[in-house]
Design an enzyme around this catalytic site. Structure first.
Site, PDB file in Angstrom:
ATOM      1  N   PRO A 111     -31.696  49.822  24.217  1.00  0.00           N
ATOM      2  CA  PRO A 111     -32.446  50.123  22.990  1.00  0.00           C
ATOM      3  C   PRO A 111     -32.373  48.953  22.020  1.00  0.00           C
ATOM      4  O   PRO A 111     -31.317  48.340  21.845  1.00  0.00           O
ATOM      5  CB  PRO A 111     -31.730  51.360  22.431  1.00  0.00           C
ATOM      6  CG  PRO A 111     -31.068  51.989  23.613  1.00  0.00           C
ATOM      7  CD  PRO A 111     -30.663  50.842  24.500  1.00  0.00           C
ATOM      8  N   ARG A 112     -33.492  48.649  21.383  1.00  0.00           N
ATOM      9  CA  ARG A 112     -33.578  47.471  20.529  1.00  0.00           C
ATOM     10  C   ARG A 112     -32.969  47.728  19.161  1.00  0.00           C
ATOM     11  O   ARG A 112     -33.091  48.809  18.594  1.00  0.00           O
ATOM     12  CB  ARG A 112     -35.046  47.046  20.350  1.00  0.00           C
ATOM     13  CG  ARG A 112     -35.733  46.586  21.642  1.00  0.00           C
ATOM     14  CD  ARG A 112     -35.056  45.375  22.251  1.00  0.00           C
ATOM     15  NE  ARG A 112     -35.094  44.234  21.354  1.00  0.00           N
ATOM     16  CZ  ARG A 112     -35.973  43.251  21.462  1.00  0.00           C
ATOM     17  NH1 ARG A 112     -36.874  43.263  22.407  1.00  0.00           N
ATOM     18  NH2 ARG A 112     -35.947  42.240  20.615  1.00  0.00           N
ATOM     19  N   GLN A 113     -32.318  46.712  18.635  1.00  0.00           N
ATOM     20  CA  GLN A 113     -31.886  46.628  17.247  1.00  0.00           C
ATOM     21  C   GLN A 113     -30.949  47.756  16.812  1.00  0.00           C
ATOM     22  O   GLN A 113     -31.017  48.224  15.675  1.00  0.00           O
ATOM     23  CB  GLN A 113     -33.111  46.567  16.324  1.00  0.00           C
ATOM     24  CG  GLN A 113     -33.959  45.329  16.556  1.00  0.00           C
ATOM     25  CD  GLN A 113     -35.163  45.256  15.650  1.00  0.00           C
ATOM     26  OE1 GLN A 113     -35.257  45.979  14.683  1.00  0.00           O
ATOM     27  NE2 GLN A 113     -36.101  44.395  15.981  1.00  0.00           N
ATOM     28  N   GLY A 115     -27.501  47.385  17.776  1.00  0.00           N
ATOM     29  CA  GLY A 115     -26.166  46.831  17.921  1.00  0.00           C
ATOM     30  C   GLY A 115     -25.553  46.964  19.293  1.00  0.00           C
ATOM     31  O   GLY A 115     -24.334  47.052  19.426  1.00  0.00           O
ATOM     32  N   GLY A 118     -28.813  43.580  23.077  1.00  0.00           N
ATOM     33  CA  GLY A 118     -29.938  43.485  24.004  1.00  0.00           C
ATOM     34  C   GLY A 118     -30.405  42.067  24.264  1.00  0.00           C
ATOM     35  O   GLY A 118     -30.709  41.696  25.400  1.00  0.00           O
ATOM     36  N   SER A 119     -30.459  41.243  23.220  1.00  0.00           N
ATOM     37  CA  SER A 119     -30.947  39.866  23.383  1.00  0.00           C
ATOM     38  C   SER A 119     -30.015  39.039  24.264  1.00  0.00           C
ATOM     39  O   SER A 119     -30.462  38.340  25.174  1.00  0.00           O
ATOM     40  CB  SER A 119     -31.104  39.193  22.015  1.00  0.00           C
ATOM     41  OG  SER A 119     -32.103  39.824  21.250  1.00  0.00           O
ATOM     42  N   SER A 120     -28.709  39.123  23.992  1.00  0.00           N
ATOM     43  CA  SER A 120     -27.770  38.318  24.780  1.00  0.00           C
ATOM     44  C   SER A 120     -27.725  38.776  26.233  1.00  0.00           C
ATOM     45  O   SER A 120     -27.462  37.976  27.135  1.00  0.00           O
ATOM     46  CB  SER A 120     -26.370  38.360  24.166  1.00  0.00           C
ATOM     47  OG  SER A 120     -25.914  39.687  24.018  1.00  0.00           O
ATOM     48  N   ALA A 121     -28.005  40.065  26.472  1.00  0.00           N
ATOM     49  CA  ALA A 121     -28.052  40.544  27.860  1.00  0.00           C
ATOM     50  C   ALA A 121     -29.190  39.881  28.625  1.00  0.00           C
ATOM     51  O   ALA A 121     -29.028  39.498  29.789  1.00  0.00           O
ATOM     52  CB  ALA A 121     -28.199  42.064  27.893  1.00  0.00           C
ATOM     53  N   ASP A 163     -20.356  39.083  22.293  1.00  0.00           N
ATOM     54  CA  ASP A 163     -21.312  39.750  23.181  1.00  0.00           C
ATOM     55  C   ASP A 163     -21.412  39.035  24.519  1.00  0.00           C
ATOM     56  O   ASP A 163     -21.422  39.667  25.583  1.00  0.00           O
ATOM     57  CB  ASP A 163     -22.704  39.795  22.541  1.00  0.00           C
ATOM     58  CG  ASP A 163     -22.713  40.526  21.218  1.00  0.00           C
ATOM     59  OD1 ASP A 163     -21.634  41.015  20.800  1.00  0.00           O
ATOM     60  OD2 ASP A 163     -23.786  40.603  20.593  1.00  0.00           O
TER      61      ASP A 163
END
Length: 331
Positions: A111-113, A115, A118-121, A163
């Site tokens: 799920p976005r935004q 915490g 998601g981006s680093s994954a 992360d």
């Protein structure tokens, strides 16, 4: 040959957000959600866009909703930046890459935004795919540095190592980002902890949109860089909770860990403005008897619950505030 690579969501238990300020944290992987990369050889290098990368909309309201969800960048810039940093790493290490191209596509169930990183994954999964495709080995302790540089140096996103470390090592990890350790070793001290030591944990997250974490943390960084003593002292106290949390885990002292997780959030409140939506999450959990602290920058919380009755109560009460409860899958 089709190559697949994955990286998973993460949740911090204690110490967050001190990782960006030479602090200490304990985090765990959350395999309920993940980013998936598919990569295969083609004549030209192609990054396949996903819906969030396409600049065509039904109307201005769909454009507005898309920007609110993903910002002005979808996942494609993360892939581009990861590929660029991978090439630069290989050039620096004098690793000659095979003369071949690929098509790469990504998807993510994180799920976005809220915490859950998601981006680093997406970045870690991309780097893993490139390592397989070009048969390049990047040391485990160095991969988080490279992944962090993708976002901080290439995309200007404010972030810390935590992360990327847990998404590289997986399981449960104690991390020490002491400045002197990093100067000497070129990476932090990363100590895997046995996931069997963990108590009953839940994660609750809002089903509506959260805030972009880089924006949330920018104010703390500005004040920290200016030498604000209150911010520095508070972050140092938050970092110390990771040491106490490690001791509590090793001794299976979950009463103390419960208190430490609550204090982590309470300390954070001293230096950050917490939205009403996030306070509602924390207060709802604590009213059920569970502990609650942010998994990351806000939008989701993690804590300890005592038994199935408390978990069922958490599920029911969280539903009333439009939040979903899950038990994190770690192994």
């Amino acid at each position: 040959m089709i190559i697949e690579a994955r990286a998973y969501a993460r949740a911090a238990i204690v110490g967050n957000p001190s990782d960006g300020y030479n602090g200490k944290t304990i985090s765990l992987i959350v395999k309920n959600f993940g980013a998936h990369i598919l990569l295969y050889q083609t004549p030209e290098l192609v990054i396949e866009p996903q819906p969030q990368d396409i600049n065509q909309f039904k109307n201005i309201y769909q454009l507005q909703d898309q920007i609110n969800l993903t910002g002005y960048h979808g996942g494609a810039p993360l892939l581009k930046a990861a590929i660029k940093k991978f090439v630069e790493y290989c050039q620096h290490e004098k690793i000659k890459l095979e003369n071949k191209n690929f098509t790469i596509r990504y998807n993510s169930s994180i799920p976005r935004q809220i915490g859950l990183a998601g981006s680093s994954a997406i970045v870690i999964a991309t780097l893993r795919g490139l390592m397989q495709f070009y048969r390049v080995q990047i040391p485990q302790e160095i991969l988080p540095n490279l992944a962090l540089a993708v976002e901080t140096e290439e995309l200007g996103i404010n972030a810390g190592l935590q992360d990327r470390v847990i998404q590289t090592y997986e399981g449960c990890v104690y991390m020490n980002f002491d400045k002197q350790i990093i100067a000497e070793k070129k990476h932090g001290l990363y100590e895997p902890l046995d996931p069997d030591l963990l108590p009953n944990l839940y994660i609750a997250y809002k089903t509506e949109l959260g805030k972009v974490s880089g924006k949330v943390l920018n104010d703390i960084k500005t004040r920290y860089d200016k030498g604000d003593p209150h911010v520095i002292d508070t972050l140092n106290r938050i970092a110390s909770l990771a040491d106490a949390g490690k001791k509590a885990l090793l001794e299976r002292d979950y009463t103390t860990l419960h208190q430490l997780m609550n204090e982590n959030f309470d300390q954070r409140c001293q230096i950050m403005k917490i939205s009403d939506s996030n306070m509602e999450l924390v207060n709802t959990a604590r009213q059920c008897g569970a502990s609650a602290t942010f998994t990351g920058s806000g939008g989701s919380v993690i804590g300890i619950y005592q038994n199935d009755d408390m978990l069922n109560k958490l599920v029911a009460e969280m539903r009333k505030v439009n939040a979903r409860v899950i038990k994190p899958t770690i192994v």
